[in-house]
Design a protein around this motif. Structure first.
Motif, short mmCIF file in Angstrom:
data_model
loop_
_atom_site.label_atom_id
_atom_site.label_comp_id
_atom_site.label_asym_id
_atom_site.label_seq_id
_atom_site.Cartn_x
_atom_site.Cartn_y
_atom_site.Cartn_z
N ILE A 1 46.32 39.15 48.45
CA ILE A 1 46.69 38.91 47.06
C ILE A 1 45.80 37.82 46.47
N LYS A 2 45.49 36.81 47.27
CA LYS A 2 44.59 35.76 46.79
C LYS A 2 43.19 36.32 46.54
N GLN A 3 42.79 37.29 47.34
CA GLN A 3 41.48 37.88 47.12
C GLN A 3 41.45 38.68 45.81
N LEU A 4 42.56 39.33 45.48
CA LEU A 4 42.66 40.02 44.20
C LEU A 4 42.57 39.00 43.05
N ALA A 5 43.23 37.87 43.22
CA ALA A 5 43.18 36.83 42.19
C ALA A 5 41.77 36.28 42.04
N THR A 6 41.07 36.12 43.15
CA THR A 6 39.70 35.62 43.12
C THR A 6 38.77 36.62 42.45
N ALA A 7 38.97 37.90 42.73
CA ALA A 7 38.15 38.94 42.09
C ALA A 7 38.36 38.94 40.58
N PHE A 8 39.58 38.65 40.15
CA PHE A 8 39.88 38.59 38.72
C PHE A 8 39.09 37.45 38.06
N ARG A 9 39.07 36.30 38.70
CA ARG A 9 38.32 35.16 38.16
C ARG A 9 36.82 35.40 38.21
N GLN A 10 36.39 36.11 39.24
CA GLN A 10 34.96 36.38 39.39
C GLN A 10 34.38 37.11 38.19
#
Length: 253
Positions: free
Chosen positions: A226-235
């Motif tokens: 889930i944190k990786q999804l959040a990071t992809a969103f910010r990316q």
């Protein structure tokens, strides 16, 4: 570039000195430094400068992938001249993709999750609308992430109102009913919501529609995922409205 640098190095090393008349005189004190040593030193210096100048540029321009799987299809779409590919922790590179990149001289490097958000801009918030116990750890993790995230209430109106109150705002909603949340959120003016299960889903939604609300259903997903999804969103950077493709405009006209 290397040839010109090398020529200048050799010129500096030999300026004002005459070469010895025969190989037997190489290294003789009466003739100064050994020309072979001068050339060798010039080559080493030129290579070092070239490496130092190109390495940061290669790192900065290297494509970064946060999807769960890096397959042969991804490797085949790399731009010509790509020399470095950076992948997120947890991304699996298939053997076929690895073999192709090896033949093409492409190096695979591991990138930290924090690296994905370095160049991102905008304001970011999250809300958790679920009682699953491990999501408390997700909340703490996001709040401890150097002030990157603001927590909002779980009510959907809180998220949509926050998104509407400023430009370049993106919100992450973790809820067990993603379809309903997206349907309701998209009725609010200026809100572009999408459900995401993979980082690729996040990238597509950001690129194609300028999504400013990503909805994640936590069932079956680990905290790190889930944190990786959040990071992809910010990316993807600050959410911006994506203009309709020309082919869609033609069908609508």
């Amino acid at each position: 570039m290397l040839q010109s640098t090398l020529n200048s190095r050799i010129a500096v090393g030999t300026r004002g000195a005459s070469l010895p008349p025969s190989p037997r005189a190489f290294g003789s004190p009466s003739f100064g430094a050994d020309p072979i040593s001068i050339v060798d030193a010039a080559v080493r210096t030129a290579l070092a400068e070239l490496h130092a100048a190109t390495r940061p540029a290669q790192r900065a321009s290297a494509p970064v992938f946060a999807d769960r799987l890096f397959s042969l299809r991804h490797a085949e779409t790399l731009s010509p001249g790509t020399r470095v590919v950076r992948i997120a922790p947890g991304t699996v590179v298939t053997p076929l993709a690895r073999d192709l990149m090896k033949r093409q001289g492409v190096v695979i490097q591991l990138a930290g999750l924090a690296e994905f958000g370095v160049s991102a801009r905008g304001e970011w918030a999250f809300a958790i609308d679920s009682d699953l116990g491990y999501l408390h750890a997700l909340r703490r993790s996001l709040l401890e992430d150097a002030g990157r995230w603001t927590e909002l209430g779980p009510a959907l109106d809180d998220l949509t109102g926050w998104i509407q109150a400023g430009e370049g705002r993106g919100a992450l909603l973790v809820t067990t009913d993603g379809a309903l949340a997206v349907w309701r959120a998209c009725q609010a003016p200026g809100v572009r919501a999408a459900v995401a299960a993979e980082p690729a889903d996040v990238h597509r939604a950001s690129r194609s529609m300028g999504a400013n609300l990503i909805v994640v259903e936590p069932t079956g997903k680990s905290l790190s995922w889930i944190k990786q999804l959040a990071t992809a969103f910010r990316q993807a950077g600050a959410p911006r409205f994506a203009e309709r493709p020309s082919w869609l405009k033609e069908t609508e006209g």
